[in-house]
Design a protein around this motif. Sequence first.
Motif, PDB file in Angstrom:
ATOM      1  N   LEU A  81       0.808  -1.214   0.000  1.00 38.68           N
ATOM      2  CA  LEU A  81       0.000   0.000   0.000  1.00 38.68           C
ATOM      3  C   LEU A  81       0.847   1.273   0.000  1.00 38.68           C
ATOM      4  O   LEU A  81       0.515   2.238  -0.680  1.00 38.68           O
ATOM      5  CB  LEU A  81      -0.942  -0.009   1.203  1.00 38.68           C
ATOM      6  N   SER A  82       1.902   1.289   0.776  1.00 37.57           N
ATOM      7  CA  SER A  82       2.752   2.482   0.826  1.00 37.57           C
ATOM      8  C   SER A  82       4.122   2.108   1.370  1.00 37.57           C
ATOM      9  O   SER A  82       4.313   1.021   1.926  1.00 37.57           O
ATOM     10  CB  SER A  82       2.128   3.574   1.710  1.00 37.57           C
ATOM     11  N   ALA A  83       5.061   3.014   1.196  1.00 33.13           N
ATOM     12  CA  ALA A  83       6.425   2.794   1.679  1.00 33.13           C
ATOM     13  C   ALA A  83       7.061   4.136   1.993  1.00 33.13           C
ATOM     14  O   ALA A  83       6.654   5.180   1.454  1.00 33.13           O
ATOM     15  CB  ALA A  83       7.254   2.034   0.641  1.00 33.13           C
ATOM     16  N   SER A  84       8.047   4.112   2.858  1.00 32.65           N
ATOM     17  CA  SER A  84       8.745   5.345   3.210  1.00 32.65           C
ATOM     18  C   SER A  84      10.179   5.039   3.599  1.00 32.65           C
ATOM     19  O   SER A  84      10.512   3.912   3.965  1.00 32.65           O
ATOM     20  CB  SER A  84       8.032   6.070   4.366  1.00 32.65           C
ATOM     21  N   VAL A  85      11.022   6.078   3.522  1.00 33.40           N
ATOM     22  CA  VAL A  85      12.427   5.990   3.910  1.00 33.40           C
ATOM     23  C   VAL A  85      12.638   6.963   5.059  1.00 33.40           C
ATOM     24  O   VAL A  85      12.282   8.147   4.952  1.00 33.40           O
ATOM     25  CB  VAL A  85      13.357   6.344   2.734  1.00 33.40           C
ATOM     26  N   VAL A  86      13.189   6.473   6.159  1.00 36.01           N
ATOM     27  CA  VAL A  86      13.278   7.259   7.387  1.00 36.01           C
ATOM     28  C   VAL A  86      14.694   7.181   7.939  1.00 36.01           C
ATOM     29  O   VAL A  86      15.338   6.134   7.873  1.00 36.01           O
ATOM     30  CB  VAL A  86      12.283   6.725   8.449  1.00 36.01           C
ATOM     31  N   ARG A  87      15.196   8.296   8.478  1.00 37.47           N
ATOM     32  CA  ARG A  87      16.501   8.288   9.129  1.00 37.47           C
ATOM     33  C   ARG A  87      16.370   7.688  10.525  1.00 37.47           C
ATOM     34  O   ARG A  87      15.473   8.058  11.279  1.00 37.47           O
ATOM     35  CB  ARG A  87      17.080   9.706   9.210  1.00 37.47           C
ATOM     36  N   VAL A  88      17.260   6.780  10.861  1.00 38.03           N
ATOM     37  CA  VAL A  88      17.118   5.997  12.085  1.00 38.03           C
ATOM     38  C   VAL A  88      17.295   6.845  13.334  1.00 38.03           C
ATOM     39  O   VAL A  88      16.528   6.731  14.288  1.00 38.03           O
ATOM     40  CB  VAL A  88      18.131   4.822  12.094  1.00 38.03           C
ATOM     41  N   ARG A  89      18.286   7.719  13.368  1.00 39.66           N
ATOM     42  CA  ARG A  89      18.646   8.366  14.631  1.00 39.66           C
ATOM     43  C   ARG A  89      17.567   9.295  15.175  1.00 39.66           C
ATOM     44  O   ARG A  89      17.439   9.461  16.388  1.00 39.66           O
ATOM     45  CB  ARG A  89      19.963   9.112  14.482  1.00 39.66           C
ATOM     46  N   ASP A  90      16.762   9.912  14.293  1.00 41.96           N
ATOM     47  CA  ASP A  90      15.757  10.850  14.787  1.00 41.96           C
ATOM     48  C   ASP A  90      14.388  10.676  14.141  1.00 41.96           C
ATOM     49  O   ASP A  90      13.463  11.446  14.436  1.00 41.96           O
ATOM     50  CB  ASP A  90      16.227  12.293  14.572  1.00 41.96           C
ATOM     51  N   GLY A  91      14.235   9.677  13.279  1.00 42.57           N
ATOM     52  CA  GLY A  91      12.936   9.433  12.663  1.00 42.57           C
ATOM     53  C   GLY A  91      12.551  10.420  11.584  1.00 42.57           C
ATOM     54  O   GLY A  91      11.377  10.489  11.192  1.00 42.57           O
ATOM     55  N   LEU A  92      13.510  11.198  11.061  1.00 41.33           N
ATOM     56  CA  LEU A  92      13.202  12.174  10.017  1.00 41.33           C
ATOM     57  C   LEU A  92      12.809  11.456   8.733  1.00 41.33           C
ATOM     58  O   LEU A  92      13.587  10.659   8.204  1.00 41.33           O
ATOM     59  CB  LEU A  92      14.407  13.067   9.748  1.00 41.33           C
ATOM     60  N   PRO A  93      11.593  11.702   8.186  1.00 39.96           N
ATOM     61  CA  PRO A  93      11.213  11.075   6.914  1.00 39.96           C
ATOM     62  C   PRO A  93      12.003  11.684   5.758  1.00 39.96           C
ATOM     63  O   PRO A  93      12.018  12.903   5.581  1.00 39.96           O
ATOM     64  CB  PRO A  93       9.715  11.377   6.799  1.00 39.96           C
ATOM     65  N   LEU A  94      12.663  10.841   4.985  1.00 42.22           N
ATOM     66  CA  LEU A  94      13.467  11.309   3.864  1.00 42.22           C
ATOM     67  C   LEU A  94      12.719  11.235   2.546  1.00 42.22           C
ATOM     68  O   LEU A  94      12.894  12.070   1.670  1.00 42.22           O
ATOM     69  CB  LEU A  94      14.757  10.484   3.779  1.00 42.22           C
TER      70      LEU A  94
END
Length: 308
Positions: free
Chosen positions: A5-18
């Motif tokens: 349905l959906s996908a996302s890329v996120v930075r691990v250390r602070d959860g910032l969506p890339l």
Amino acid sequence: MSMILSASVVRVRDGLPLSASTDYDQSTGMQECRKYFKMLSKKLSQLPDRCTLKTGQYNINFISSLGVSYMMLCTENYPSVLAFCFLDELQKEFITTYNMMKTNTAVRPYCFIEFDNFIQRTKQRYNNTRSLSTKMNLADMQTEIKLRPPYQISVSELGSANGFTGLSVPEYKGTGKISAAPHQRLDPVTLPGIVSFVLSLLCGALNLIRGFHAIESLLQNEGEDFSYVIAFFLGTAACLYQCYLFVYYTGWRNAKSFLTFGLICLCNMYLYELRNLWQLFFHVTVGAFSTLQIRLRQPQGKSPDYNV
């Protein structure tokens, strides 16, 4: 119907969506899953590198590697092996397209939104299994999942949908108990980082030598100030602690590095009469450079063994 349905890329250390795929579904179930996405993204550094969260009719799967996590939402009947093959493909493309410096220094959410095009194309392929390449070796992924299955996160572990009431992650097969940052791996060492490490050791050694000389002078001349000895040894300890912070991850690592740099500055201010301006400039500059390198070398996610 089984589908991604959906996908996302996120930075691990602070959860910032890339980056993330465009999602038009506004159903209640999907809105609830978006909340779980946000909740999980804030705890990625404390979770294993491969996890699954089952939420009724949907599953959330993610993998983490090199400080970036790749998350996807699919229906509950979507094959697990295809889900992790999909995430593995996103990971390979993202690592190839963007270097770690860009991901580490990103400050705006969705600053790699152009990656959405690849996510959408890949999602369409995986939602139509007939279009998948026959070269894709599903057997390897099936074996990998059997040997090291993804950690199953329960909804109860997430607490309320408004935030965590305390995520308690039990022992995970193959990794031991998930603890906080003392065992967190850091990004690979860069050349500036190596230079800062060597210079910090050099400054520590210089302070140590001057400290012993100050002790000798103190023993020979009773009028010498013992506080200079303390200042030299404190400077040595501060330089060595900067080396430790650069190599190992600890809690409040950035704050500790700034406090250590402050101690270096105070020691050199006190030793103003015993050092010329160039010596003071060298010690303070090295301390500032080491602090910067500690700040830039951030924790990374555990690298999954996905034949990358």
